[in-house]
Design an enzyme around this catalytic site. Sequence first.
Site, PDB file in Angstrom:
ATOM      1  N   TYR A  25      37.223  38.787  36.674  1.00  0.00           N
ATOM      2  CA  TYR A  25      36.282  39.367  35.712  1.00  0.00           C
ATOM      3  C   TYR A  25      36.358  38.693  34.330  1.00  0.00           C
ATOM      4  O   TYR A  25      35.726  39.170  33.387  1.00  0.00           O
ATOM      5  CB  TYR A  25      36.555  40.873  35.569  1.00  0.00           C
ATOM      6  CG  TYR A  25      36.401  41.662  36.858  1.00  0.00           C
ATOM      7  CD1 TYR A  25      35.144  42.101  37.279  1.00  0.00           C
ATOM      8  CD2 TYR A  25      37.502  41.972  37.656  1.00  0.00           C
ATOM      9  CE1 TYR A  25      34.991  42.826  38.456  1.00  0.00           C
ATOM     10  CE2 TYR A  25      37.362  42.697  38.842  1.00  0.00           C
ATOM     11  CZ  TYR A  25      36.104  43.118  39.230  1.00  0.00           C
ATOM     12  OH  TYR A  25      35.954  43.827  40.401  1.00  0.00           O
TER      13      TYR A  25
ATOM     14  N   ASN B 185      47.819  34.215  45.039  1.00  0.00           N
ATOM     15  CA  ASN B 185      46.755  33.824  44.108  1.00  0.00           C
ATOM     16  C   ASN B 185      47.237  32.682  43.187  1.00  0.00           C
ATOM     17  O   ASN B 185      48.103  32.880  42.342  1.00  0.00           O
ATOM     18  CB  ASN B 185      46.377  35.068  43.286  1.00  0.00           C
ATOM     19  CG  ASN B 185      45.279  34.802  42.287  1.00  0.00           C
ATOM     20  OD1 ASN B 185      45.143  33.701  41.770  1.00  0.00           O
ATOM     21  ND2 ASN B 185      44.497  35.829  42.000  1.00  0.00           N
TER      22      ASN B 185
ATOM     23  N   ASP C 119      50.115  43.836  40.356  1.00  0.00           N
ATOM     24  CA  ASP C 119      48.818  44.329  40.808  1.00  0.00           C
ATOM     25  C   ASP C 119      48.043  44.719  39.553  1.00  0.00           C
ATOM     26  O   ASP C 119      48.598  45.321  38.631  1.00  0.00           O
ATOM     27  CB  ASP C 119      48.974  45.510  41.760  1.00  0.00           C
ATOM     28  CG  ASP C 119      47.719  45.685  42.603  1.00  0.00           C
ATOM     29  OD1 ASP C 119      47.142  44.677  43.055  1.00  0.00           O
ATOM     30  OD2 ASP C 119      47.295  46.833  42.817  1.00  0.00           O
ATOM     31  N   THR C 120      46.773  44.341  39.558  1.00  0.00           N
ATOM     32  CA  THR C 120      45.953  44.503  38.348  1.00  0.00           C
ATOM     33  C   THR C 120      44.677  45.248  38.664  1.00  0.00           C
ATOM     34  O   THR C 120      44.107  45.071  39.744  1.00  0.00           O
ATOM     35  CB  THR C 120      45.602  43.098  37.787  1.00  0.00           C
ATOM     36  OG1 THR C 120      46.808  42.455  37.404  1.00  0.00           O
ATOM     37  CG2 THR C 120      44.679  43.191  36.587  1.00  0.00           C
TER      38      THR C 120
HETATM   39  P1  IMP Z   1      44.951  42.007  42.200  1.00  0.00           P
HETATM   40  O1  IMP Z   1      44.790  43.077  43.239  1.00  0.00           O
HETATM   41  O2  IMP Z   1      46.110  42.212  41.305  1.00  0.00           O
HETATM   42  O3  IMP Z   1      44.886  40.631  42.784  1.00  0.00           O
HETATM   43  O4  IMP Z   1      43.709  42.069  41.215  1.00  0.00           O
HETATM   44  C1  IMP Z   1      42.548  42.754  41.535  1.00  0.00           C
HETATM   45  C2  IMP Z   1      41.346  42.041  41.016  1.00  0.00           C
HETATM   46  O5  IMP Z   1      41.347  42.146  39.604  1.00  0.00           O
HETATM   47  C3  IMP Z   1      41.272  40.550  41.320  1.00  0.00           C
HETATM   48  O6  IMP Z   1      40.595  40.283  42.481  1.00  0.00           O
HETATM   49  C4  IMP Z   1      40.503  40.016  40.139  1.00  0.00           C
HETATM   50  O7  IMP Z   1      39.132  40.093  40.391  1.00  0.00           O
HETATM   51  C5  IMP Z   1      40.835  40.973  39.046  1.00  0.00           C
HETATM   52  N1  IMP Z   1      41.819  40.404  38.135  1.00  0.00           N
HETATM   53  C6  IMP Z   1      43.164  40.472  38.205  1.00  0.00           C
HETATM   54  N2  IMP Z   1      43.722  39.850  37.147  1.00  0.00           N
HETATM   55  C7  IMP Z   1      42.678  39.395  36.397  1.00  0.00           C
HETATM   56  C8  IMP Z   1      42.609  38.648  35.184  1.00  0.00           C
HETATM   57  O8  IMP Z   1      43.601  38.259  34.554  1.00  0.00           O
HETATM   58  N3  IMP Z   1      41.365  38.375  34.751  1.00  0.00           N
HETATM   59  C9  IMP Z   1      40.228  38.759  35.392  1.00  0.00           C
HETATM   60  N4  IMP Z   1      40.248  39.422  36.529  1.00  0.00           N
HETATM   61  C10 IMP Z   1      41.470  39.743  37.027  1.00  0.00           C
END
Ligand code: IMP
Length: 194
Positions: free
Chosen positions: A154, A12, A72-73
Amino acid sequence: MKLKKLVIASQNPHKIEEMQQILKPLGIQVLSTHDFPDLEEVEEDRETLQGNALKKARYVSAETGLPALSDDTGLEVDALDGAPGVFSARYAGEDASYKDNLEKLLSEMEGKTVRSAQFRTVVALVKGTEEFTFEGVCKGEILTSKKGEKGFGYDPVFRPQGYELTFAELDSSTKNKISHRGRAVQKFVEFLEK
Ligand code: IMP
């Protein structure tokens, strides 16, 4: 712990840039998966943020022979019992875009008066056989419509606690200071400095 080089285990570009901005002052050479084009995308199929973060960092560290840092978020919305949580990337379906996910969230939140939510990030460092995780949380609320053009995911509907602006209206250095990922990476930095 001393680190000269590390690979950010993410595809990303927003996250890579955010993490590079935070780590640059430490004098660590920060590479990303873009420097290793043969790496495959890791499926985020674990039930927890920690499970996914460790899975990504283990794979990239094993393939590159370098320490790997991943994150991971998830966005945890109180009125939705913590959803979308670990499923935030595919809330509106397997190949959902940021826009699809955001629109699904707005529609699920229609008519809800309790708007509190939090972003949670788990950052994982894998270095040989050593594994460490660091967590960061940012509390805030979900607006009823989008505001701002910056950031990703988001961001346009998330207003962090104590601020009038959404993450998509704040400049990136302010977001990095107070965000879930910024806080988790900050803990990682403190760990390196110990
Ligand atoms: P990931 O699996 O860590 O890539 O994150 C899961 C989803 O959370 C991503 O597809 C984003 O839509 C959202 N996300 C992760 N980090 C952020 C952020 O800093 N701001 C807004 N959305 C986020």
